[in-house]
Design a protein around this motif. Sequence first.
Motif, mmCIF file in Angstrom:
data_model
loop_
_atom_site.group_PDB
_atom_site.id
_atom_site.type_symbol
_atom_site.label_atom_id
_atom_site.label_comp_id
_atom_site.label_asym_id
_atom_site.label_seq_id
_atom_site.Cartn_x
_atom_site.Cartn_y
_atom_site.Cartn_z
ATOM 1 N N VAL A 59 61.655 -37.822 8.056
ATOM 2 C CA VAL A 59 60.241 -37.648 7.732
ATOM 3 C C VAL A 59 60.114 -37.008 6.354
ATOM 4 O O VAL A 59 61.035 -36.356 5.845
ATOM 5 C CB VAL A 59 59.488 -36.808 8.786
ATOM 6 C CG1 VAL A 59 59.615 -37.437 10.166
ATOM 7 C CG2 VAL A 59 59.971 -35.364 8.790
ATOM 8 N N GLY A 60 58.948 -37.223 5.757
ATOM 9 C CA GLY A 60 58.658 -36.667 4.443
ATOM 10 C C GLY A 60 57.192 -36.305 4.333
ATOM 11 O O GLY A 60 56.397 -36.545 5.243
ATOM 12 N N ILE A 61 56.840 -35.709 3.205
ATOM 13 C CA ILE A 61 55.459 -35.358 2.904
ATOM 14 C C ILE A 61 55.165 -35.822 1.479
ATOM 15 O O ILE A 61 56.078 -36.003 0.676
ATOM 16 C CB ILE A 61 55.187 -33.849 3.040
ATOM 17 C CG1 ILE A 61 56.153 -33.039 2.163
ATOM 18 C CG2 ILE A 61 55.300 -33.415 4.503
ATOM 19 C CD1 ILE A 61 55.905 -31.531 2.184
ATOM 20 N N SER A 62 53.893 -36.022 1.191
ATOM 21 C CA SER A 62 53.494 -36.468 -0.136
ATOM 22 C C SER A 62 52.211 -35.756 -0.532
ATOM 23 O O SER A 62 51.334 -35.520 0.315
ATOM 24 C CB SER A 62 53.280 -37.987 -0.142
ATOM 25 O OG SER A 62 52.913 -38.447 -1.427
ATOM 26 N N ASN A 63 52.104 -35.415 -1.802
ATOM 27 C CA ASN A 63 50.910 -34.756 -2.347
ATOM 28 C C ASN A 63 50.667 -33.362 -1.770
ATOM 29 O O ASN A 63 49.537 -32.858 -1.815
ATOM 30 C CB ASN A 63 49.657 -35.628 -2.126
ATOM 31 C CG ASN A 63 49.744 -36.961 -2.832
ATOM 32 O OD1 ASN A 63 49.905 -37.024 -4.048
ATOM 33 N ND2 ASN A 63 49.672 -38.044 -2.061
ATOM 34 N N TYR A 64 51.689 -32.730 -1.242
ATOM 35 C CA TYR A 64 51.590 -31.338 -0.776
ATOM 36 C C TYR A 64 51.907 -30.431 -1.968
ATOM 37 O O TYR A 64 52.824 -30.714 -2.745
ATOM 38 C CB TYR A 64 52.595 -31.067 0.333
ATOM 39 C CG TYR A 64 52.196 -31.532 1.713
ATOM 40 C CD1 TYR A 64 52.187 -30.639 2.784
ATOM 41 C CD2 TYR A 64 51.853 -32.860 1.969
ATOM 42 C CE1 TYR A 64 51.849 -31.050 4.072
ATOM 43 C CE2 TYR A 64 51.517 -33.290 3.243
ATOM 44 C CZ TYR A 64 51.511 -32.382 4.290
ATOM 45 O OH TYR A 64 51.175 -32.797 5.555
ATOM 46 N N ASP A 65 51.172 -29.321 -2.090
ATOM 47 C CA ASP A 65 51.506 -28.379 -3.153
ATOM 48 C C ASP A 65 52.673 -27.501 -2.707
ATOM 49 O O ASP A 65 53.206 -27.650 -1.587
ATOM 50 C CB ASP A 65 50.288 -27.557 -3.578
ATOM 51 C CG ASP A 65 49.736 -26.649 -2.481
ATOM 52 O OD1 ASP A 65 50.486 -26.257 -1.559
ATOM 53 O OD2 ASP A 65 48.533 -26.308 -2.544
ATOM 54 N N ALA A 66 53.087 -26.597 -3.574
ATOM 55 C CA ALA A 66 54.278 -25.790 -3.291
ATOM 56 C C ALA A 66 54.110 -24.950 -2.032
ATOM 57 O O ALA A 66 55.024 -24.883 -1.188
ATOM 58 C CB ALA A 66 54.589 -24.896 -4.493
ATOM 59 N N GLU A 67 52.948 -24.314 -1.891
ATOM 60 C CA GLU A 67 52.708 -23.463 -0.718
ATOM 61 C C GLU A 67 52.677 -24.287 0.560
ATOM 62 O O GLU A 67 53.269 -23.902 1.585
ATOM 63 C CB GLU A 67 51.389 -22.704 -0.895
ATOM 64 C CG GLU A 67 51.079 -21.744 0.231
ATOM 65 C CD GLU A 67 49.779 -20.970 0.000
ATOM 66 O OE1 GLU A 67 49.352 -20.242 0.912
ATOM 67 O OE2 GLU A 67 49.201 -21.095 -1.102
ATOM 68 N N GLN A 68 52.009 -25.421 0.527
ATOM 69 C CA GLN A 68 51.943 -26.285 1.704
ATOM 70 C C GLN A 68 53.315 -26.834 2.064
ATOM 71 O O GLN A 68 53.663 -26.939 3.246
ATOM 72 C CB GLN A 68 50.969 -27.437 1.439
ATOM 73 C CG GLN A 68 49.527 -27.007 1.303
ATOM 74 C CD GLN A 68 48.651 -28.079 0.664
ATOM 75 O OE1 GLN A 68 49.146 -28.967 -0.039
ATOM 76 N NE2 GLN A 68 47.353 -28.016 0.914
ATOM 77 N N THR A 69 54.109 -27.154 1.056
ATOM 78 C CA THR A 69 55.460 -27.668 1.289
ATOM 79 C C THR A 69 56.325 -26.626 1.979
ATOM 80 O O THR A 69 57.022 -26.912 2.962
ATOM 81 C CB THR A 69 56.101 -28.091 -0.038
ATOM 82 O OG1 THR A 69 55.356 -29.170 -0.604
ATOM 83 C CG2 THR A 69 57.547 -28.527 0.165
ATOM 84 N N ALA A 70 56.285 -25.403 1.477
ATOM 85 C CA ALA A 70 57.091 -24.334 2.070
ATOM 86 C C ALA A 70 56.665 -24.055 3.513
ATOM 87 O O ALA A 70 57.516 -23.834 4.389
ATOM 88 C CB ALA A 70 56.980 -23.065 1.230
ATOM 89 N N ALA A 71 55.357 -24.106 3.767
ATOM 90 C CA ALA A 71 54.846 -23.794 5.102
ATOM 91 C C ALA A 71 55.274 -24.842 6.129
ATOM 92 O O ALA A 71 55.764 -24.509 7.217
ATOM 93 C CB ALA A 71 53.323 -23.673 5.057
ATOM 94 N N ILE A 72 55.108 -26.123 5.800
ATOM 95 C CA ILE A 72 55.449 -27.145 6.790
ATOM 96 C C ILE A 72 56.968 -27.290 6.896
ATOM 97 O O ILE A 72 57.486 -27.616 7.969
ATOM 98 C CB ILE A 72 54.767 -28.489 6.455
ATOM 99 C CG1 ILE A 72 54.710 -29.360 7.711
ATOM 100 C CG2 ILE A 72 55.460 -29.214 5.308
ATOM 101 C CD1 ILE A 72 53.792 -30.563 7.594
ATOM 102 N N ALA A 73 57.699 -27.001 5.825
ATOM 103 C CA ALA A 73 59.161 -27.044 5.892
ATOM 104 C C ALA A 73 59.687 -26.028 6.901
ATOM 105 O O ALA A 73 60.659 -26.304 7.613
ATOM 106 C CB ALA A 73 59.764 -26.786 4.513
ATOM 107 N N ALA A 74 59.053 -24.868 6.971
ATOM 108 C CA ALA A 74 59.475 -23.847 7.933
ATOM 109 C C ALA A 74 59.257 -24.329 9.364
ATOM 110 O O ALA A 74 60.080 -24.061 10.251
ATOM 111 C CB ALA A 74 58.698 -22.552 7.688
ATOM 112 N N ILE A 75 58.166 -25.060 9.582
ATOM 113 C CA ILE A 75 57.897 -25.601 10.921
ATOM 114 C C ILE A 75 58.931 -26.664 11.269
ATOM 115 O O ILE A 75 59.476 -26.681 12.377
ATOM 116 C CB ILE A 75 56.468 -26.184 10.979
ATOM 117 C CG1 ILE A 75 55.443 -25.092 10.680
ATOM 118 C CG2 ILE A 75 56.195 -26.813 12.349
ATOM 119 C CD1 ILE A 75 54.039 -25.610 10.437
#
Length: 338
Positions: A164-180
Amino acid sequence: MYQAANERYDTMQYRRVGHSGLKLSAIGLGFWNNFGSVDALATQRDIVRQAFDLGITYFDLANNYGPEPGSAERNFGQLFAQDFRPYRDELVIASKAGFEMWPGPYGDWGSRKSIIASADQSLRRTGLDYFDIFYSHRADPDTPAEETALALDQLVHQGKALYVGISNYDAEQTAAIAAIFKDLHTPFIVEQPCYNMFNRKPETGVFPVLEKLGKGAVSYSSLAQGMLTNKYLHGIPADSRAQKATIPFLHPGVVKQTLTTIAALNDLAATRGQSLAQMALAWNLRQPALASVLIGASRPAQVIDNVQALANLDFTSTELAQIDAILAAQPKIDWQAQ
């Protein structure tokens, strides 16, 4: 019957996606434009065949790509059934959910309802059993990140996605969902930001986060929707995408502000023995986090030209300084692509 070129792996480079075991072709083919219901299927077939014959194995789709929405996936499904099914295990095929796809409250954003339904529709349109990567196309401000993450995790457990991946997430959003994802043990490996010479936000945003987390990146709008090619060197052609002005940064008034910059970059590219597009792609690939840069194409010759960027990926410190100086003189423009 299509038979792929025997030498397709001879010159393409393959780069690992973060700390995962997956490698992507350094150049990937994006289906955002030129693969919709308004585009000739025969031309699409020629483009995709040419891409694979040159070793491009990463094909990047989304549910809403067209126009009309969904038509790029349907067209790809036809091409896959006719030409590429025998090569399925040589391909990394990705799709996404998160932008408006169908009417009503469930055809947009990042709820479990929307993502699962969209993934199922995308699989039907493409005729695939699974996607190699399935992305959340944008962060949903009204849906908890846990819900979006659990939906993507469910796709993996159902065998509908390998990663899975994410797109158009900013740095804070990326770090948050990566932890989940880490807590869920979900194979989250990649972020897809808009990145090019005109939009350098990821350099101080998501790229440092991804490197810290051991995740990779794929850049879209790598050539700024054609602005970093020879298309606009002599003004704005009547048949160009800028004349349609469907994307804010491609409005003719905005493009005119970049013409001096484009000309200066083109001159520098010539000293490197490259086209502007080739230099722009090579410049992107200097980023350690980037596993692949996406290109679009309206004809096979563009694919051939872009892949030749791999012949010269090295930059001197002087060249990088020159590029920085040229870009610093560019008027401030909002390069948001979506």
